[in-house]
Write an enzyme that holds these catalytic residues in place. Structure first.
Site, mmCIF file in Angstrom:
data_model
loop_
_atom_site.group_PDB
_atom_site.id
_atom_site.type_symbol
_atom_site.label_atom_id
_atom_site.label_comp_id
_atom_site.label_asym_id
_atom_site.label_seq_id
_atom_site.Cartn_x
_atom_site.Cartn_y
_atom_site.Cartn_z
ATOM 1 N N TYR A 195 0.550 -1.188 0.035
ATOM 2 C CA TYR A 195 -0.079 -0.158 -0.034
ATOM 3 C C TYR A 195 0.962 1.335 0.068
ATOM 4 C CZ TYR A 195 -4.855 -1.310 0.755
ATOM 5 O OH TYR A 195 -6.070 -2.000 0.413
ATOM 6 N N LYS B 104 2.040 -15.533 2.426
ATOM 7 C CA LYS B 104 2.430 -16.065 1.107
ATOM 8 C C LYS B 104 3.727 -16.414 1.298
ATOM 9 C CE LYS B 104 0.815 -17.511 -2.697
ATOM 10 N NZ LYS B 104 0.076 -18.801 -3.120
ATOM 11 N N ASP C 240 -3.871 -17.993 0.301
ATOM 12 C CA ASP C 240 -4.985 -18.329 -0.851
ATOM 13 C C ASP C 240 -5.805 -19.397 0.020
ATOM 14 O OD1 ASP C 240 -2.440 -19.889 -0.604
ATOM 15 O OD2 ASP C 240 -2.582 -20.453 -2.710
ATOM 16 N N ASP D 242 -6.712 -6.690 3.699
ATOM 17 C CA ASP D 242 -7.899 -5.902 3.057
ATOM 18 C C ASP D 242 -8.801 -7.004 2.587
ATOM 19 O OD1 ASP D 242 -9.263 -3.502 1.799
ATOM 20 O OD2 ASP D 242 -8.359 -4.169 -0.025
ATOM 21 N N ASP E 235 -12.831 -8.241 3.767
ATOM 22 C CA ASP E 235 -14.073 -8.185 3.368
ATOM 23 C C ASP E 235 -14.901 -9.636 3.024
ATOM 24 O OD1 ASP E 235 -14.017 -5.205 2.629
ATOM 25 O OD2 ASP E 235 -14.450 -5.574 0.634
HETATM 26 C C1 IPM Z 1 -10.699 -0.752 3.588
HETATM 27 C C2 IPM Z 1 -10.579 0.000 2.114
HETATM 28 C C3 IPM Z 1 -9.574 0.773 1.673
HETATM 29 C C4 IPM Z 1 -8.343 0.003 1.964
HETATM 30 C C5 IPM Z 1 -9.544 1.845 0.660
HETATM 31 C C6 IPM Z 1 -10.909 2.634 0.848
HETATM 32 C C7 IPM Z 1 -8.511 2.699 0.640
HETATM 33 O O1 IPM Z 1 -10.819 -1.042 1.222
HETATM 34 O O2 IPM Z 1 -10.455 0.108 4.633
HETATM 35 O O3 IPM Z 1 -10.560 -1.725 3.721
HETATM 36 O O4 IPM Z 1 -7.992 -0.704 0.781
HETATM 37 O O5 IPM Z 1 -7.620 -0.278 2.784
HETATM 38 MG MG MG Z 2 -11.177 -2.931 2.086
#
Ligand code: IPM
Ligand code: MG
Length: 352
Positions: A135, A186, A218, A242, A246
């Protein structure tokens, strides 16, 4: 207690507005300083993270953040995009430890796309490193090769000290929970991950009670769907975290319910729902404010030393869910659909 309030874009102002009502109802000695962030700040000042907003965040004991982003900002140069605000706040405030719990509330187990028996009772914590990795790694860019072909490139790196501090946070979190820590990397392919794994393994000696395991990312993505309850605390790097967080949020079926915290070395933090700004439903009284309220509970717990107040908010949220009220994102037949404002009022009422 000084709170910087950064509502941001889309549904941000609505969900943060309801959350402030909940915090005020607790009658703690709190003051709120509002500041624009993301697209809203860009519209006002030409910058997604104006210096005054960053200064307000620095002054505060904790930051309550809504969400940023919207289609009207998608074609701005990268430095002006709303996402830069959250990345800048993380970096500038040193918020390296991101706590992303994924909890399945009993009342909502049926809302998951995964079979209820796989997810019922799920309670995992993803600890994501937040200020390093690909990042922020340099060099990065898009360049032209001698043959005329264009190439995009980013740099993944982690220093030992960066890995060590997030790993310590992982072990400490595991000690407070079921004493199991899974480090995700990884290492079969990446040098960065090999160092990560070596450093985490070496630290394990300091936490003899914690059962440490390692998993490739993975496989971890697969295991989260196959048998998520095998996990308790997962610790991982910025990019993997990240993606996995999700994925984990969808196990719960209700991304509108999940809070998060981003903490610095001293426990100061930024608190935000893990969902985005949802511009499609903004201003329509449709957004679920519960993730933001639960983020405020985390704020009380981790930055403000107000455990009783944190528990009060969490209990009120559970009570409201048990009473059958649902915003549209978590609605199921047999429950009662309500809007953002009504949900907020119900949580305030449930506090007493
Ligand atoms: C998160 C989001 C952010 C990230 C974006 C909006 C930059 O996806 O907080 O998970 O990638 O960290
Ligand atoms: Mg995110």
């Amino acid at each position: 207690m000084k709170i910087a309030v950064l509502p941001g874009d889309g549904i941000g102002p609505e969900i943060v507005g309801q959350t402030i009502k909940v915090l005020e109802a607790l009658k703690l000695n709190m003051s709120f300083e509002h500041a624009p962030v993301g697209g809203a700040a860009y519209d006002l000042t030409g910058e997604p993270l104006p210096a005054a907003t960053l200064a307000a965040a620095r002054r505060a004991d904790a930051v309550l953040f809504g969400a940023v982003g919207g289609p009207q900002y998608d074609n701005l140069p990268r430095a002006k995009r709303p996402e830069q605000a959250i990345l800048g706040l993380r970096k500038e405030l040193g918020l390296f430890a991101n706590l992303r719990p994924a909890i399945v509330y009993p009342e909502l187990a049926g809302a998951s796309a995964i079979k209820p028996e796989i997810v019922a009772g799920l309670d995992i914590l993803i600890l994501r490193e937040l200020t390093g990795d690909i990042y922020f790694g340099q060099p990065r860019g898009i360049r032209q090769l001698p043959n005329g072909d264009r190439e995009g490139f980013d740099t993944m790196h982690y220093s030992e000290s960066e890995v060590r501090r997030i790993a310590h946070a992982g072990f400490r979190a595991a000690m407070k929970r079921s004493k199991r820590l899974c480090s995700v990397d990884k290492a079969n392919v990446l040098e960065t991950s090999q160092l990560w794994r070596d450093v985490v393994t070496a630290l394990a000696a300091e936490y003899p009670e914690v059962e440490l395991s390692h998993m490739y990312v993975d496989n971890a993505a697969m295991q989260l769907i196959r048998n998520p309850k095998q996990f308790d605390v997962m610790v991982t790097g910025n990019l993997f975290g990240d993606i996995l967080s999700d994925e984990a949020s969808m196990l719960t079926g209700s991304i509108g319910m999940l809070p998060s915290a981003a903490l610095d070395e001293k426990g100061k933090g930024l608190y935000e729902p893990i969902h985005g700004s949802a511009p499609d439903i903004a201003g329509k009284n449709l957004a679920n404010p519960l993730a933001t309220m639960l983020s405020a509970a985390m704020m009380l717990r981790y930055s403000l030393d107000q455990e009783a107040a944190a528990a009060k908010i969490e209990a009120a949220v559970r009570k409201v869910l048990a009473s059958g009220l649902r915003t549209p994102d978590i609605y199921q037949p047999g429950t009662q659909k309500v809007g953002t404002v009504e949900m907020g009022a119900a949580v305030v009422a449930a506090l007493s």
